[in-house]
Design a protein around this motif. Structure first.
Motif, PDB file in Angstrom:
ATOM      1  N   LYS A 197      87.313  37.445  47.220  1.00 54.81           N
ATOM      2  CA  LYS A 197      86.773  38.432  48.154  1.00 54.81           C
ATOM      3  C   LYS A 197      87.459  39.787  48.034  1.00 54.81           C
ATOM      4  N   GLY A 198      88.475  39.881  47.169  1.00 55.50           N
ATOM      5  CA  GLY A 198      89.277  41.093  47.115  1.00 55.50           C
ATOM      6  C   GLY A 198      89.161  41.853  45.811  1.00 55.50           C
ATOM      7  N   GLU A 208      92.460  37.059  46.547  1.00 58.37           N
ATOM      8  CA  GLU A 208      91.346  36.120  46.615  1.00 58.37           C
ATOM      9  C   GLU A 208      90.761  36.051  48.027  1.00 58.37           C
ATOM     10  N   ASN A 209      91.620  36.210  49.020  1.00 60.81           N
ATOM     11  CA  ASN A 209      91.174  36.127  50.413  1.00 60.81           C
ATOM     12  C   ASN A 209      90.630  37.447  50.959  1.00 60.81           C
ATOM     13  N   GLY A 210      90.610  38.485  50.127  1.00 59.04           N
ATOM     14  CA  GLY A 210      89.991  39.731  50.561  1.00 59.04           C
ATOM     15  C   GLY A 210      90.866  40.959  50.520  1.00 59.04           C
ATOM     16  N   GLN A 226      88.502  49.524  50.191  1.00 60.01           N
ATOM     17  CA  GLN A 226      87.491  48.515  49.907  1.00 60.01           C
ATOM     18  C   GLN A 226      86.517  48.436  51.075  1.00 60.01           C
ATOM     19  N   ASN A 231      87.036  42.595  40.626  1.00 57.37           N
ATOM     20  CA  ASN A 231      86.894  41.811  41.840  1.00 57.37           C
ATOM     21  C   ASN A 231      87.443  40.415  41.565  1.00 57.37           C
ATOM     22  N   SER A 282      97.468  39.194  55.196  1.00 55.78           N
ATOM     23  CA  SER A 282      96.136  39.693  55.544  1.00 55.78           C
ATOM     24  C   SER A 282      96.205  40.859  56.524  1.00 55.78           C
ATOM     25  N   LYS A 341      84.282  46.779  53.651  1.00 52.89           N
ATOM     26  CA  LYS A 341      84.343  45.471  54.302  1.00 52.89           C
ATOM     27  C   LYS A 341      82.943  44.891  54.475  1.00 52.89           C
TER      28      LYS A 341
END
Length: 365
Positions: free
Chosen positions: A332-333, A228-230, A363, A329, A198, A365
């Motif tokens: 979240k990522g 998936e986590n952004g 991306q 998408n 991250s 935020k």
């Protein structure tokens, strides 16, 4: 040389070669090399400037004679400035090398062009670099390309600075991203598995990673969780066979052998409202001008409808192909797969390719 037989004259051209004995390989035959007194080899084919901040230029000098001394005189396009117009050097022995550096900066209003290095020795000017191609199965090839590089001033906006890079079969994308100001970390398999991904705004996979990396089956779930986590994952092209795993993205697609080899082939933007063309840089079809060698290769096919095809393109007399660039998408990522040959365009300093690549890494935020 000439062979004369009666009234017939035959002209025969043969390369001049020399022979030496290697303790392991035996007799080695190499072509005779006629070299300039000193070569000046730039470390990059293109230098990219985002704004007017100066950039350090590194040059590797090599002498092909004893007692070679002189000056390097950079030649720049209008509106560009070097920190020194005359850089002195002295190489005592044949084969000696020296690294010199100087800075180049653009003005606020300047045109792009080329940096040319003039090597002045004993009143004569040379402008050759050095490139040696050396493999066991062919004679050594020594080339003296012109000592020049592109200078490109690009207006780039960024959203995120930290990039993780996983090497594939080898390309120059990390060096290209560092040139425009990204903080790039080359990640080992162990780092991918054991570190907190991250911390990276985006992760890029090297060309053909999924063809050559024996650990990708273990790495892929971690990369998908990162998205998936952004996070943003950008996967560069792979050949369609053999692949180490079948599923390269969060949703299904297959790789074909389709490609577009005409570097000036028309590109149609299919999703003009997509962030890939609007954030943080505004992209138009003009950004596809000035590309080199090809548009892309090994495009995707049988694409799940949860992906968005972003462009279509085709060679002359062929059907339009939508498989060069897809995005989706996921959680979240964002996941990006591209067959576009960014690995050629970025090292060559193609402005539009840089702008599009930055958008794909970005991306909101």
């Amino acid at each position: 040389f000439k062979i004369v037989m009666g009234d017939q004259e035959i002209l025969k051209r043969m390369p001049v070669i020399y022979k030496y004995t290697d303790q392991v390989r035996g007799e080695i035959y190499q072509p005779l090399v006629i070299a300039p007194p000193v070569t000046a080899t730039l470390t990059e084919k293109a230098f990219i400037f985002n704004g007017i901040e100066p950039k350090t230029i590194s040059v590797q000098l090599k002498s092909f004679k004893d007692n070679a001394s002189g000056t390097i005189k950079p030649s720049l396009p209008a509106g560009w400035k070097a920190s020194s117009d005359n850089i002195s050097f002295k190489l005592l022995k044949k084969g000696d090398e020296q690294l010199i550096t100087f800075q180049v900066s653009p003005s606020a209003n300047t045109s792009n062009g080329k940096l040319l290095l003039n090597v002045v020795i004993d009143g004569k000017t040379y402008n050759s670099g050095l490139r040696i191609i050396k493999y066991d199965h062919i004679p050594e090839q020594t080339l003296f390309p012109t000592a020049e590089a592109k200078l490109e001033k690009i207006d780039l906006k960024f959203a995120g600075k930290r990039i993780g890079y996983i090497n594939g079969a080898g390309d120059l994308i990390p060096e290209s991203l560092k040139q425009i100001g990204y903080d790039v970390s080359n990640l080992t398999e162990s780092q991918v598995m054991n570190s907190d991904l991250s911390q990276f705004d985006a992760i890029v996979t090297g060309v053909r990673l999924y063809n050559v990396n024996e650990q990708i089956k273990v790495l892929q779930p971690k990369l998908m969780k990162y998205v998936e986590n952004g996070g943003v994952l950008l996967v560069q092209y792979n050949v369609n066979s053999p692949l180490k795993i079948d599923d390269l993205g969060p949703y299904p697609f297959r790789l074909s052998r389709d490609r577009v080899t005409e570097e000036d082939a028309k590109v149609t933007i299919l999703a003009p409202e997509d962030p890939a063309f609007n954030y943080p840089n505004q992209i138009t079809t003009n950004d596809f001008n000035g590309w080199i060698q090809e548009r892309g290769l090994y495009f995707v096919t049988d694409v799940d409808n949860r992906y968005t095809p972003l462009v279509s393109m085709n060679d002359t007399a062929e059907a339009a192909n939508k498989g060069a660039l897809i995005v989706s998408n996921y959680g979240k990522g964002k996941y990006v797969y591209t067959g576009i040959s960014f690995f050629r365009q970025l090292p060559a300093g193609v402005p539009g390719a840089y702008r599009l690549f930055v958008n794909l890494l970005s991306q909101k935020k």
